[in-house]
Design a protein around this motif. Structure first.
Motif, PDB file in Angstrom:
ATOM      1  N   PRO A  54      40.222  15.906  57.642  1.00 48.12           N
ATOM      2  CA  PRO A  54      40.442  16.837  58.754  1.00 48.12           C
ATOM      3  C   PRO A  54      39.802  18.185  58.459  1.00 48.12           C
ATOM      4  N   ALA A  55      39.344  18.864  59.502  1.00 50.01           N
ATOM      5  CA  ALA A  55      38.717  20.172  59.344  1.00 50.01           C
ATOM      6  C   ALA A  55      39.745  21.198  58.878  1.00 50.01           C
ATOM      7  N   THR A  56      39.331  22.056  57.993  1.00 53.47           N
ATOM      8  CA  THR A  56      40.191  23.154  57.550  1.00 53.47           C
ATOM      9  C   THR A  56      39.911  24.388  58.417  1.00 53.47           C
ATOM     10  N   LYS A  57      40.787  25.381  58.326  1.00 52.22           N
ATOM     11  CA  LYS A  57      40.604  26.608  59.105  1.00 52.22           C
ATOM     12  C   LYS A  57      39.281  27.276  58.756  1.00 52.22           C
ATOM     13  N   GLU A  58      38.961  27.294  57.462  1.00 55.98           N
ATOM     14  CA  GLU A  58      37.735  27.951  57.014  1.00 55.98           C
ATOM     15  C   GLU A  58      36.497  27.203  57.507  1.00 55.98           C
ATOM     16  N   GLU A  59      36.527  25.848  57.401  1.00 59.91           N
ATOM     17  CA  GLU A  59      35.398  25.045  57.886  1.00 59.91           C
ATOM     18  C   GLU A  59      35.205  25.241  59.380  1.00 59.91           C
ATOM     19  N   TRP A  60      36.309  25.257  60.112  1.00 56.71           N
ATOM     20  CA  TRP A  60      36.263  25.418  61.563  1.00 56.71           C
ATOM     21  C   TRP A  60      35.631  26.771  61.934  1.00 56.71           C
ATOM     22  N   SER A  88      33.719  28.767  60.151  1.00 54.31           N
ATOM     23  CA  SER A  88      32.321  28.849  59.746  1.00 54.31           C
ATOM     24  C   SER A  88      31.416  28.026  60.653  1.00 54.31           C
ATOM     25  N   THR A  89      31.862  26.827  61.021  1.00 58.68           N
ATOM     26  CA  THR A  89      31.046  25.948  61.868  1.00 58.68           C
ATOM     27  C   THR A  89      30.831  26.560  63.240  1.00 58.68           C
ATOM     28  N   LEU A  90      31.892  27.097  63.839  1.00 57.45           N
ATOM     29  CA  LEU A  90      31.765  27.710  65.164  1.00 57.45           C
ATOM     30  C   LEU A  90      30.874  28.946  65.116  1.00 57.45           C
ATOM     31  N   LYS A  91      31.028  29.728  64.063  1.00 56.52           N
ATOM     32  CA  LYS A  91      30.254  30.961  63.950  1.00 56.52           C
ATOM     33  C   LYS A  91      28.756  30.673  63.900  1.00 56.52           C
ATOM     34  N   ASN A  92      28.358  29.603  63.203  1.00 62.24           N
ATOM     35  CA  ASN A  92      26.944  29.294  63.010  1.00 62.24           C
ATOM     36  C   ASN A  92      26.400  28.273  63.999  1.00 62.24           C
ATOM     37  N   ALA A  93      27.230  27.833  64.957  1.00 67.33           N
ATOM     38  CA  ALA A  93      26.824  26.763  65.877  1.00 67.33           C
ATOM     39  C   ALA A  93      25.723  27.238  66.817  1.00 67.33           C
ATOM     40  N   SER A  94      24.693  26.403  66.960  1.00 71.77           N
ATOM     41  CA  SER A  94      23.620  26.683  67.915  1.00 71.77           C
ATOM     42  C   SER A  94      23.504  25.596  68.968  1.00 71.77           C
ATOM     43  N   GLN A  95      24.287  24.521  68.818  1.00 73.22           N
ATOM     44  CA  GLN A  95      24.282  23.437  69.785  1.00 73.22           C
ATOM     45  C   GLN A  95      25.657  22.788  69.795  1.00 73.22           C
ATOM     46  N   THR A  96      25.808  21.741  70.608  1.00 77.19           N
ATOM     47  CA  THR A  96      27.095  21.065  70.749  1.00 77.19           C
ATOM     48  C   THR A  96      27.605  20.557  69.399  1.00 77.19           C
ATOM     49  N   ILE A  97      28.895  20.773  69.156  1.00 78.46           N
ATOM     50  CA  ILE A  97      29.530  20.302  67.924  1.00 78.46           C
ATOM     51  C   ILE A  97      30.254  18.990  68.212  1.00 78.46           C
ATOM     52  N   LEU A  98      29.990  17.972  67.411  1.00 77.68           N
ATOM     53  CA  LEU A  98      30.647  16.679  67.582  1.00 77.68           C
ATOM     54  C   LEU A  98      31.868  16.607  66.677  1.00 77.68           C
ATOM     55  N   VAL A  99      33.010  16.262  67.251  1.00 82.02           N
ATOM     56  CA  VAL A  99      34.220  16.086  66.452  1.00 82.02           C
ATOM     57  C   VAL A  99      34.881  14.775  66.825  1.00 82.02           C
ATOM     58  N   LYS A 100      35.646  14.236  65.901  1.00 83.25           N
ATOM     59  CA  LYS A 100      36.407  13.012  66.116  1.00 83.25           C
ATOM     60  C   LYS A 100      37.884  13.373  66.066  1.00 83.25           C
ATOM     61  N   LEU A 101      38.631  12.841  66.990  1.00 81.48           N
ATOM     62  CA  LEU A 101      40.059  13.125  67.049  1.00 81.48           C
ATOM     63  C   LEU A 101      40.830  11.985  66.408  1.00 81.48           C
ATOM     64  N   ASN A 102      41.768  12.324  65.581  1.00 88.52           N
ATOM     65  CA  ASN A 102      42.593  11.347  64.877  1.00 88.52           C
ATOM     66  C   ASN A 102      44.042  11.597  65.265  1.00 88.52           C
ATOM     67  N   ARG A 103      44.693  10.599  65.798  1.00 91.16           N
ATOM     68  CA  ARG A 103      46.093  10.778  66.195  1.00 91.16           C
ATOM     69  C   ARG A 103      46.941  11.143  64.985  1.00 91.16           C
ATOM     70  N   LYS A 104      47.768  12.161  65.138  1.00 93.14           N
ATOM     71  CA  LYS A 104      48.650  12.550  64.048  1.00 93.14           C
ATOM     72  C   LYS A 104      49.708  11.491  63.846  1.00 93.14           C
ATOM     73  N   LYS A 105      49.977  11.160  62.579  1.00 90.52           N
ATOM     74  CA  LYS A 105      50.987  10.159  62.270  1.00 90.52           C
ATOM     75  C   LYS A 105      52.373  10.712  62.564  1.00 90.52           C
ATOM     76  N   GLU A 106      53.180   9.873  63.200  1.00 88.13           N
ATOM     77  CA  GLU A 106      54.558  10.276  63.440  1.00 88.13           C
ATOM     78  C   GLU A 106      55.335  10.245  62.134  1.00 88.13           C
ATOM     79  N   LYS A 107      56.319  11.133  62.010  1.00 93.57           N
ATOM     80  CA  LYS A 107      57.126  11.171  60.801  1.00 93.57           C
ATOM     81  C   LYS A 107      57.906   9.882  60.643  1.00 93.57           C
TER      82      LYS A 107
END
Length: 678
Positions: A298-304, A306-325
């Motif tokens: 999963p992306a960390t706050k810092e990675e997120w 930095s990636t947005l700050k330097n983005a010059s085109q569409t960012i591809l992300v994959k969504l993973n359902r959070k596991k229920e407790k």
């Protein structure tokens, strides 16, 4: 146009007989269009505006390419755009006069620039400075031949916002204003509720919070609305950089993948990971972990950030359902019990899953039948079924062959469960490879007898081609064609049955046209084809290439149509292609004739000397053969399939418990099948 097609990609593309494929491949065509566009309109090479390319030789000028900016501006993912005409952005408030001017320009092959009110995927309206440029063929003719059109879209809503007082805004314009204020989540809710401009003044902070928004978001709305009320109503100083224009410059498109769903979000680059996750939850109804493409973690706050700050085109992300407790240990078996309540036994007794490795090892079975405690009413039968799942999933030919030779494992239920087991473990290609190799070793006579037996191998492919996901794909591809076939009074071509030659030729011409459109639909919808089918076709291509290198592509095409499309055409009601009420007395005959001629075209089995009513079919077969070949080269593209698999693996969380459940289902299917044999 902003993006160039990589020439390196073209060098890896080969035809079925190993020759480089250039002239007939889409990317080569697109590269040629791009080069001609830059020659005719040099300023395009410098532009970063939203851009699309349409093919003037195809019916209705469909879009064949878009850039990232178009996704960002409209929120439509390219998978929902390609193959469609640009008019899908129009709405009830779009100027009919401007649309008529566009149609006239396209008909004349000339350029045009108009201003349109268009609508994003979420319903938000925006003003589009829409420019169309014809792309001419290199050959100089009179008149010039237009092969494609370039369409440039510029969002000029920021120039309009001061020109109309908010009380007259429609819900779509309210949504547009909220987007400009970086309140995109709120715009979707307001659109659903149909809130007009005159209703904004009635809303207070408590009303916004009651809609499910936070205190911070509610305060942002109140502050933005206070600024709005002070905004001058005159359209002065239009060229000033408004908040909307500033936000457009500092925003980025996030393209999210989840199972078969694709969602595009345009967000400010300053958006935190937490705020984006909240937006995703509101839009998609659940909580998800965000993964950048190619990163299993999963992306960390810092990675997120930095990636947005330097983005010059569409960012591809994959969504993973959070596991229920996890609940208490006493209820740990409930999910398994629920998943198995649909099993043949119908029992809802307690289920206990052991954590030891021996559960999955045929060489180390449980010491006593009662130790598995699966279904109490079925425990004796299931406890006697031990499967070395490790060897099966590793693809050991001997293990799979031994499993297939057991008594009672050639049932549809076992095939379904076996396919599910490999799918859940992400090992579907292993199973498909074994099926293909064993069928090739069987020395079948022709493609018509390939996978046509009553064995487990044939039933695995039948299960693949008839499951829910495959049916949804077929409905998209075949339903329009079958709706037209069922309306035809008769498709009979045999003059010996009293059909005149004129009628036979008319019907044959109609069938040839429908087959051509169907194959065109297959090509344009290739991204919708289920991943499992593409993996199966790739394994089949590998096996056939090794054994029959001269005819492998033709055999692959033949099997795909014979096993997948033709059965659905023969039984369109059960596959959800047409309604039962639409069936007439001539429908069964029409289905058989259409299916037979479609398979004939796929087999390329018509000779050059065909006469009479079959001439249009023979002409269609000749024209369509290269299209079918290029379709299957792309369908079986190893790189594309690998990318889809990586996206799927990162988007779906498969827990150990789900894997255990898939084994239980297989054991249950084998036990039930063996009971019937006895």
């Amino acid at each position: 146009m902003g993006q160039k097609v990589s020439v390196e990609k073209l060098r890896d593309i080969k035809t079925g007989d190993g020759r480089p494929l250039y002239s007939s491949h889409f990317e080569q065509v697109l590269l040629d269009v791009q080069n001609r566009s830059y020659e005719q309109y040099p300023w395009l090479a410098e532009g970063l505006q939203s851009c699309t390319v349409t093919d003037n030789f195809l019916p209705d000028n469909p879009i064949i390419w878009i850039n990232d900016e178009f996704e960002k501006m409209t929120l439509y993912p390219k998978e929902e755009i390609l193959g469609r005409n640009c008019r899908f952005l129009q709405g009830k408030a779009t100027s009919r006069e401007a649309v008529a001017d566009i149609k006239a320009a396209l008909a004349l092959g000339s350029s045009i620039q108009v201003e349109l009110l268009n609508y994003r995927k979420d319903g938000v309206a925006f003003f589009n400075d829409f420019q169309i440029l014809p792309v001419y063929a290199r050959q100089v003719t009179v008149p010039r031949i237009v092969t494609h059109f370039i369409a440039i879209q510029i969002d000029v809503t920021h120039l309009k916002e001061t020109g109309k007082y908010f009380e007259g805004w429609s819900p779509a314009e309210v949504g547009s204003w909220l987007v400009s204020e970086e309140l995109g989540d709120m715009s979707r809710v307001f659109l659903k509720k149909g809130i007009h401009g005159y209703e904004l003044a009635k809303l207070n902070k408590e009303d916004i919070e009651a809609m499910g928004f936070s205190n911070k978001e509610a305060l942002s709305f109140v502050t933005s609305f206070e600024k709005l009320k002070k905004r001058p109503t005159e359209a002065n100083n239009k060229q000033k950089e408004t908040p909307r224009l500033a936000s457009m410059k500092n925003s980025v498109a996030i393209k999210c993948f989840l199972d078969d769903c694709i969602q595009v979000f345009t967000i400010p680059k300053s958006t935190s990971l937490k705020d984006f996750s909240t937006s995703v939850k509101r839009a998609m109804g659940s909580s998800y972990l965000v993964h950048f493409a190619g990163n299993p973690n999963p992306a960390t706050k810092e990675e997120w950030k930095s990636t947005l700050k330097n983005a010059s085109q569409t960012i591809l992300v994959k969504l993973n359902r959070k596991k229920e407790k996890e609940s208490k240990a006493s209820s740990s078996g409930k999910s398994v019990r629920r998943s198995l309540e649909t099993s043949p036994s119908g029992s809802s007794s307690d289920t206990t899953i052991r954590d030891s490795e021996s559960e999955f090892d045929e060489e180390n079975p449980p010491s006593t039948p009662g130790s598995t405690r699966l279904f109490r009413s079925e425990s004796t039968a299931i406890a006697s079924v031990f499967i070395n799942v490790k060897k099966l999933l590793e693809g050991e030919e001997e293990a799979l062959t031994q499993f297939a030779t057991r008594e009672g494992v050639d049932s549809k239920e076992v095939a379904d469960a076996l396919l599910n087991l490999y799918s859940v473990h992400g090992k579907s290609p292993v199973l498909f490879r074994w099926v293909v190799n064993t069928e090739i070793m069987r020395k079948f006579e022709s493609s018509n007898t390939f996978l046509r037996g009553n064995n487990i191998q044939a039933k695995i492919f039948t299960s693949l081609f008839t499951n829910e996901q495959s049916n949804r794909y077929l409905q998209k591809i075949l339903a329009p064609t079958m709706e037209r076939v069922v309306k035809e009074e008769s498709l009979e071509l045999d003059t010996a049955k009293g059909v005149s030659m004129d009628d036979a030729l008319k019907r044959s011409t109609w069938i040839a046209k429908e087959i051509g459109e169907l194959i065109g639909k297959l090509k344009s919808s290739i991204n919708s084809c289920p991943l499992a089918i593409r993996e199966a076709m790739l394994e089949m291509k590998k096996g056939l290439d090794a054994k029959y290198p001269q005819n492998s592509t033709l055999m692959l095409i033949s099997v795909f149509f014979l096993k997948f499309l033709v059965p659905a055409i023969l039984e369109p009601v059960s596959r959800g292609l047409i309604q039962k009420e639409s069936i007439t007395s001539s429908s069964p005959s029409n289905f058989r004739i259409f299916a037979k001629l479609l398979q004939t075209v796929a087999n390329d089995s018509l000779s050059e000397g065909e006469k009479g009513a079959m001439v249009p079919i023979q002409v269609a077969a000749t024209k369509l053969h290269s299209s079918l070949t290029s379709f299957f080269i792309k369908l079986c593209s190893k790189n594309e399939i690998q990318s889809m698999r990586e996206m799927m693996d990162a988007s779906i969380t498969i827990s150990p418990k789900m894997k255990e459940e898939s084994l239980l289902k297989l054991k249950l299917a084998v036990a039930e099948s063996q009971k019937r044999e006895i």
